[in-house]
Design a protein around this motif. Structure first.
Motif, short mmCIF file in Angstrom:
data_model
loop_
_atom_site.label_atom_id
_atom_site.label_comp_id
_atom_site.label_asym_id
_atom_site.label_seq_id
_atom_site.Cartn_x
_atom_site.Cartn_y
_atom_site.Cartn_z
N ARG A 202 0.93 7.11 -6.40
CA ARG A 202 -0.16 8.07 -6.65
C ARG A 202 0.33 9.50 -6.47
O ARG A 202 0.07 10.38 -7.28
N LEU A 203 1.06 9.69 -5.36
CA LEU A 203 1.57 11.02 -5.04
C LEU A 203 2.54 11.49 -6.13
O LEU A 203 2.46 12.63 -6.61
N VAL B 298 -3.96 7.66 2.17
CA VAL B 298 -2.53 7.68 2.52
C VAL B 298 -1.81 8.66 1.58
O VAL B 298 -1.03 9.50 2.02
N ALA B 299 -2.14 8.58 0.28
CA ALA B 299 -1.49 9.46 -0.70
C ALA B 299 -1.78 10.92 -0.37
O ALA B 299 -0.89 11.78 -0.44
N ALA C 183 4.98 6.78 4.86
CA ALA C 183 4.08 6.04 3.96
C ALA C 183 3.77 4.66 4.54
O ALA C 183 2.62 4.22 4.53
N VAL C 184 4.77 4.00 5.09
CA VAL C 184 4.56 2.66 5.67
C VAL C 184 3.67 2.77 6.92
O VAL C 184 2.73 2.00 7.10
N LYS D 92 0.83 -1.20 0.00
CA LYS D 92 0.00 0.00 0.00
C LYS D 92 0.87 1.26 0.00
O LYS D 92 0.56 2.24 -0.68
N SER E 12 0.13 3.49 5.95
CA SER E 12 -0.47 2.32 5.29
C SER E 12 -0.81 1.25 6.32
O SER E 12 -1.84 0.58 6.20
N ALA E 13 0.04 1.09 7.33
CA ALA E 13 -0.21 0.06 8.34
C ALA E 13 -1.37 0.45 9.26
O ALA E 13 -1.95 -0.40 9.92
N SER E 14 -1.73 1.75 9.25
CA SER E 14 -2.80 2.17 10.16
C SER E 14 -4.18 1.78 9.63
O SER E 14 -5.19 1.97 10.30
N GLY E 15 -4.23 1.25 8.42
CA GLY E 15 -5.50 0.76 7.90
C GLY E 15 -6.21 1.76 6.99
O GLY E 15 -7.29 1.48 6.48
N LEU E 16 -5.62 2.94 6.78
CA LEU E 16 -6.23 3.93 5.88
C LEU E 16 -6.21 3.41 4.44
O LEU E 16 -5.28 2.72 4.05
N PRO E 17 -7.22 3.79 3.64
CA PRO E 17 -7.16 3.38 2.23
C PRO E 17 -6.02 4.09 1.49
O PRO E 17 -5.58 5.16 1.91
N GLU E 18 -5.60 3.47 0.38
CA GLU E 18 -4.42 3.98 -0.35
C GLU E 18 -4.55 5.45 -0.74
O GLU E 18 -3.61 6.24 -0.59
N ALA E 19 -5.76 5.83 -1.23
CA ALA E 19 -5.95 7.22 -1.67
C ALA E 19 -5.77 8.19 -0.51
O ALA E 19 -5.17 9.26 -0.67
N VAL F 16 5.11 15.67 2.27
CA VAL F 16 6.17 16.04 1.33
C VAL F 16 6.31 17.56 1.25
O VAL F 16 7.42 18.11 1.15
N LEU G 48 0.24 11.99 2.51
CA LEU G 48 1.67 12.08 2.15
C LEU G 48 1.97 13.37 1.41
O LEU G 48 3.08 13.90 1.49
N GLU G 49 0.97 13.89 0.70
CA GLU G 49 1.17 15.14 -0.02
C GLU G 49 1.52 16.26 0.97
O GLU G 49 2.41 17.08 0.72
#
Lengths: 681, 60
Positions: free
Chosen positions: A203-204, B41-42, B28-29, A196, B32-39, B49, B45-46
């Motif tokens: 995606r980012l 997480v992205a 990111a890891v 994931k 992701s491990a917290s169970g949030l959906p990929e979108a 960054v 992350l924005e």
């Protein structure tokens, strides 16, 4: 996850409130085995069912195939019968207390039912006290589902909480089940979190690159545009490769189904069996040939110098001949001649007068020696070429061995293919029309699989080329960014995201392949310890496939899964489970319970003894639901000797549909256990 | 699994010398491990960054 306590109220056979405290490793006495003993019909499976119901809300177990949910009564019938009126609701509940990652959890699920059989779900509550003592309560079913899945993923619960008689099914799982199992295992090992993370950073990266493409100008802008386009192509190809892979697996399953249908025709059964064996052997030979090719490929860089081996040999021999003759290095040192010339005195003590013939001769001699640097160079070259020659000999030897092996594999593959073709035509010309039709169908599926595989290979090649092009473009973007001074906050963000994608991708690939190797290694260690002597003689190795399904090889390295016994399948599955838990917990002992309903019924005494000797030492908790036909004094005494047996419960009948849980002391003399199962048999 | 996360973290640290890149990958890891959906997480992350690049600019 460690199970601490189970509290049942009016659930299945257990009328009123009854409880079981489980032994687990961090108990002060280090005992981690709980035995729940009961004859058939006393409610052993009810205990198993209670845990599945409480944690996952499931009314039916995998062994209830064909049973409708309404036919299964979870609320104790005696309690319902004793209720005051037809409308008085009786509550049944299960509460599981467990420990996970340093925190304590309590999950409680209830059901309400009335005499006429109507049943409604009651409350669902989860309470979590973390390691710092903070308690959080949850009542949202979705949140509770998520939390329980984090503790033990639903997709793999049957690996750890299972019915011993059905566990061997894991080695026969269908494509869809295998997919689910693989998902669960990836979750257990945190591989999915990495997957994931890769997806999210991609995606980012995509988003930032698109933003950058809108703003960037000049050559830098052009390259950024190219990167965005290529990114799109790569992601399309990846999706396509994935769907081809799924299509291939589905076609394989379809082929297997046809094979099962064909087994019904007795007259071709022996041909089918031979074909299956040959196909398995073909697969194994193809895998080995592939591995040899990969090995050869990995050596190509080092063996390219073989192309100039003739030249190396020629130059080496030339220098070596001069060396043998003593021409290099020269025996006379240049500094000695310089001294003779400056002293005007020859070695023979004669005077050397300048411009005389002897003096000129010595000067000539000195000039010739001025090539000493060349000599040194020739000597260095001689040493270097000598090293290359012996290295070339090694490489040539290895390459030859590999080629011979590869040649032998390909010829075996050819003969296997031709035998399979012959068998296909024999099966296809079967007198039974329906069998022949099935064979045609099978041939069509096989053709389809070949086409899919070819497309997949092409696309994978294309993908590899694009990815390498992409890396070059990324480098080019970096240099243009400097040249055209196009550096901006946005470009920095895009570069950072791109770097993170590459980093995560590398770690993901390394991690997932390492973890598979580790699982296979651990599974084989357990397999060897748990197998009985006969099994060890026949079976050589468990192979963990890329989707975590299992194969077993016999002592000749041939696939043997189809021919092993149910007991051996059970041992194989337990080996994988133990390996998974061990790898998942990184530390030596797995913090996952092994909860086994009727674990010994299909196992030989050797297998039972090995399980009792090995599992308590390898897992944090082992819970056994056993019946009198699988647990005798022999097993009890061995378990007692292990020093790990912590709790013992007996399920006693109090009449129809009513059992009580009685805590017993160890030793177990109150029970009339059989002396040994073998003697009884 | 806490142990597994440590294992992954050690692997990431061993492969990267850029502090910000490592921070982004670790975040990111973790997300992701917290169970949030990929979108989601992205999206998060924005913000990460953006902050990392800003902090780097300030440090310059």
């Amino acid at each position: 996850m460690i199970l601490k306590k189970l509290i049942l109220k009016n659930f299945r056979q257990f009328k009123g409130t009854q409880e079981i405290e489980f032994a687990f490793e961090s108990d002060s006495n280090g005992r981690n085995v709980t035995v729940i003993f009961g004859q058939n019909g006393r409610g052993k499976t009810g205990i198993f069912r209670a845990i599945m119901f409480c944690l996952y809300g499931e009314h039916l177990l995998s062994q209830d195939e064909g049973v409708a949910q309404k036919e299964l009564h979870l609320i104790n019938q005696v309690a319902l019968d004793e209720s005051a009126s037809d409308t008085e609701a009786i509550e049944a509940s299960v509460e599981v207390k467990l420990r996970h990652n340093g925190g304590n959890y309590s999950v409680k699920r209830t059901l309400l039912g009335v005499k006429d059989g109507a049943v409604e779900p009651g409350i669902l509550r989860l309470s979590h006290t973390d390691a710092d003592g903070n308690t959080h309560n949850y009542e949202d079913p979705e949140k509770i589902k998520e939390l329980v899945n984090q503790i033990l993923d639903k997709n793999i619960r049957e690996y750890f909480l299972f019915d011993g008689e059905k566990i061997e099914r894991l080695t026969r799982a269908s494509v869809e089940q295998r997919k689910e199992i693989s998902k669960g295992i990836r979750n257990l090992l945190n591989v999915d979190a990495l997957e994931k993370a890769v997806g999210a950073t991609q995606r980012l990266k995509k988003k930032l690159s698109q933003e950058l493409a809108k703003k960037a100008t000049g050559n830098f802008g052009k390259v950024v545009h190219q990167i965005v386009e290529m990114d799109e192509k790569i992601s399309q190809l990846k999706t396509s490769c994935q769907s081809l892979e799924e299509e291939y697996v589905l076609a394989g399953a379809e082929k297997k189904q046809v094979d099962i249908q064909m087994e019904a025709y007795t007259e071709i059964r022996s041909l089918l069996r031979e074909r299956r064996d040959k196909e398995n052997e073909l697969q194994s030979q193809q895998d080995q040939a592939k591995a040899l090719l990969l090995d050869m490929k990995s050596r190509i860089g080092k063996s390219s110098q073989l192309l100039i081996s003739d030249t190396v040999e020629h130059v080496f021999k030339q220098i070596d001949a001069k060396k043998q003759k003593g021409e290099i290095p020269s025996e006379i040192r240049q500094d000695l001649i310089e001294k003779l010339l400056s002293d005007h005195l020859c070695i023979c003590r004669r005077e050397l007068i300048p411009d005389t013939e002897p003096f000129k001769q010595i000067i000539l001699w000195r000039d010739k020696l001025s090539k000493a640097d060349l000599d040194n160079f020739a000597l260095d070259l001689w040493r270097y070429l000598s090293g290359i020659r012996s290295h070339n000999e090694d490489i040539a030897g290895i390459a030859e061995t590999l080629l011979v092996k590869y040649g032998s594999r390909t010829s075996t593959i050819e003969s296997l293919r031709s035998r399979i073709e012959k068998l296909n035509s024999e099966i296809g010309t079967s007198e039974r029309k329906d069998a022949a039709e099935l064979e045609t169908q099978r041939a069509r599926i096989e053709e389809k699989m070949i086409r899919i595989e070819a497309r997949r290979r092409n696309e994978q090649g294309e993908l590899a080329a694009l990815e390498s092009e992409m890396m070059q473009l990324a480098e080019r973007r970096k240099s243009l960014e400097k040249e055209e001074q196009a550096k901006s906050e946005l470009s920095e963000r895009a570069t950072l995201a791109e770097g993170a994608v590459q980093l995560l991708q590398t770690v993901y690939e390394e991690f997932s392949s390492e973890i598979k190797v580790k699982i296979a290694h651990e599974a084989n260690l357990f397999f060897e310890q748990l197998l009985d002597r006969e099994g060890r003689e026949t079976l050589k190795e468990i192979v963990v496939n890329s989707d975590y399904s299992l194969q077993v090889l016999d002592r000749w390295g041939k696939p043997f899964l189809a021919d092993i016994s149910a007991g051996q399948r059970q041992i194989m599955s337990i080996s994988l489970i133990a390996a998974l838990a061990k790898v998942a917990s990184v530390s030596e002992v797995m913090e996952i319970p092994l909860f086994m309903d009727t674990p010994f019924s299909r196992l030989s005494w050797d297998h039972r003894r090995n399980l009792i000797n090995v599992l308590p030492r390898s897992c944090a908790q082992w819970i056994l639901l056993v019946t009198d036909t699988e647990f005798s004094q022999q097993e009890a005494s061995l378990l007692k000797q292990s020093g790990r047996w912590g709790e013992f419960y007996e399920l006693q009948s109090k009449g129809a549909g009513f059992s009580t849980i009685i805590k017993r002391d160890i030793p177990y003399t109150q029970l009339n256990l059989r002396e040994s199962l073998e003697a009884h048999a | 699994m806490a142990d597994m996360n440590d294992f992954i973290q050690a692997k990431l640290e061993g492969k990267c010398s850029d502090e910000n890149m490592l921070k982004l990958a670790l975040q990111a890891v973790k997300l992701s491990a917290s169970g949030l959906p990929e979108a989601s997480v992205a999206e998060q992350l924005e913000a990460v960054v953006r902050r990392l690049v800003k902090d780097k600019d300030i440090a310059r």
